[in-house]
Design a protein around this motif. Structure first.
Motif, PDB file in Angstrom:
ATOM      1  N   LEU A 149       6.353  -4.209  -2.226  1.00 45.89           N
ATOM      2  CA  LEU A 149       7.493  -3.737  -2.734  1.00 45.89           C
ATOM      3  C   LEU A 149       8.156  -2.554  -1.893  1.00 45.89           C
ATOM      4  O   LEU A 149       9.271  -2.717  -1.246  1.00 45.89           O
ATOM      5  N   THR A 150       7.236  -1.600  -1.805  1.00 45.91           N
ATOM      6  CA  THR A 150       7.607  -0.423  -0.930  1.00 45.91           C
ATOM      7  C   THR A 150       6.278  -0.185  -0.085  1.00 45.91           C
ATOM      8  O   THR A 150       5.022  -0.412  -0.665  1.00 45.91           O
ATOM      9  N   TYR A 151       6.261   0.487   1.117  1.00 49.29           N
ATOM     10  CA  TYR A 151       5.238   1.068   1.952  1.00 49.29           C
ATOM     11  C   TYR A 151       5.704   2.093   2.747  1.00 49.29           C
ATOM     12  O   TYR A 151       6.571   1.915   3.320  1.00 49.29           O
ATOM     13  N   ALA A 152       4.718   3.215   2.740  1.00 46.65           N
ATOM     14  CA  ALA A 152       5.320   4.306   3.314  1.00 46.65           C
ATOM     15  C   ALA A 152       3.834   4.880   4.090  1.00 46.65           C
ATOM     16  O   ALA A 152       2.778   5.158   3.560  1.00 46.65           O
ATOM     17  N   ASN A 153       4.111   5.017   5.172  1.00 46.74           N
ATOM     18  CA  ASN A 153       2.954   5.930   5.983  1.00 46.74           C
ATOM     19  C   ASN A 153       3.528   6.962   6.523  1.00 46.74           C
ATOM     20  O   ASN A 153       3.984   7.190   7.587  1.00 46.74           O
ATOM     21  N   LEU A 154       3.319   8.123   5.915  1.00 46.95           N
ATOM     22  CA  LEU A 154       4.091   9.401   6.256  1.00 46.95           C
ATOM     23  C   LEU A 154       3.424   9.963   7.433  1.00 46.95           C
ATOM     24  O   LEU A 154       4.404  10.314   8.337  1.00 46.95           O
ATOM     25  N   SER A 155       2.281   9.780   7.910  1.00 44.75           N
ATOM     26  CA  SER A 155       1.697  10.235   9.245  1.00 44.75           C
ATOM     27  C   SER A 155       2.380   9.673  10.332  1.00 44.75           C
ATOM     28  O   SER A 155       2.501  10.132  11.426  1.00 44.75           O
ATOM     29  N   ARG A 156       2.619   8.490  10.337  1.00 42.71           N
ATOM     30  CA  ARG A 156       3.231   7.596  11.214  1.00 42.71           C
ATOM     31  C   ARG A 156       4.673   7.374  11.241  1.00 42.71           C
ATOM     32  O   ARG A 156       5.446   6.938  12.004  1.00 42.71           O
ATOM     33  N   GLY A 157       5.432   7.997  10.199  1.00 39.86           N
ATOM     34  CA  GLY A 157       6.705   7.912   9.915  1.00 39.86           C
ATOM     35  C   GLY A 157       7.153   6.356   9.802  1.00 39.86           C
ATOM     36  O   GLY A 157       8.271   6.123  10.133  1.00 39.86           O
ATOM     37  N   LYS A 158       6.401   5.539   8.912  1.00 37.12           N
ATOM     38  CA  LYS A 158       6.815   4.334   8.880  1.00 37.12           C
ATOM     39  C   LYS A 158       7.102   4.109   7.332  1.00 37.12           C
ATOM     40  O   LYS A 158       6.500   4.686   6.441  1.00 37.12           O
ATOM     41  N   GLY A 159       7.975   3.160   7.099  1.00 33.93           N
ATOM     42  CA  GLY A 159       8.546   2.918   5.777  1.00 33.93           C
ATOM     43  C   GLY A 159       9.105   1.347   5.774  1.00 33.93           C
ATOM     44  O   GLY A 159       9.764   1.093   6.793  1.00 33.93           O
ATOM     45  N   LYS A 160       8.951   0.782   4.633  1.00 34.72           N
ATOM     46  CA  LYS A 160       9.379  -0.469   4.454  1.00 34.72           C
ATOM     47  C   LYS A 160       9.736  -0.957   3.133  1.00 34.72           C
ATOM     48  O   LYS A 160       8.720  -0.663   2.197  1.00 34.72           O
TER      49      LYS A 160
END
Length: 225
Positions: A149-160
């Protein structure tokens, strides 16, 4: 019935076991299995393919759980403590699989290298899309993926954000929420005191999980259908 199912390697083998000797003489294999599946060769309940698969899956899960328990190294008096996330998900597994419960699991994980990954997981969707057994036995760790539903990788600055058949992801005005497929329930990811009472009530129904790990945060939302 469950013990009997464990003897067969496939649904077809189960159907063959219901046939009589004369059936195999006067009917070909395909016709015999069709007759058996329709219930004409059993004095009791004839399992559907879906029910047969469910029972086999339960048998495999029980077997793996027994093996996993035997593998654990006992410490002190009580033995090794089970992962709280695994336990919480296992308690909800059957209801999600049967479609009587929709559970969202939120995870925030900080790796040893300091990277932070987080996401909201639709448990029912994960069960439908992959082999879920390793998660229930603890052999595989449940982590957020880009298809959740949500995905975030803060170190890579990715979100979906990804909606599923159970939940529509709504992100607007700095608010993240999930709308159920029945259109009646709107679940907010983070409680906000400025919202109306009903909205606050739905926000606060999240259940925190004590993960006993400072690097892992988890909470659950259960919607019973």
């Amino acid at each position: 019935m469950q013990d009997d199912v464990g003897k067969y390697k496939s649904y077809e083998e189960y159907l063959d076991s219901l046939l009589k000797a004369e059936d195999k003489i006067y009917m070909d294999q395909e016709m015999g299995r069709m007759i058996a599946e329709l219930g004409y060769r059993s004095s009791g309940e004839t399992l559907t393919r879906e029910k047969f698969a469910q029972i086999r899956e339960q048998i495999q899960m029980d077997k793996r759980m027994r093996e996993k328990k035997n593998e654990k190294t006992e410490i002190q008096d009580g033995g090794e403590e089970e992962d709280p996330i695994v336990q919480s998900v296992r308690e909800r597994y059957a209801s999600n699989k049967e479609g009587t419960l929709n559970t969202i699991l939120y995870l925030q994980i900080e790796t040893e290298k300091g990277a932070v990954v987080s996401g909201h997981i639709d448990i029912r969707e994960r069960i439908a899309q992959e082999n879920f057994l390793p998660y229930l036995t603890g052999e595989k760790t449940l982590t957020p993926q880009s298809e959740d539903l949500t995905y975030a990788n803060l170190s890579r600055g990715k979100g979906k954000f990804t909606s599923t058949p159970q939940w529509q992801v709504i992100s607007e005005n700095r608010t993240l929420a999930f709308k159920s497929s029945n259109g009646l329930d709107l679940v907010y990811a983070i409680p906000n005191i400025s919202r109306r009472e009903k909205e606050k009530e739905l926000s606060q129904q999240w259940t925190e999980i004590d993960t006993k790990n400072k690097n892992v945060k988890a909470k659950l939302f259960d919607l019973y259908l």
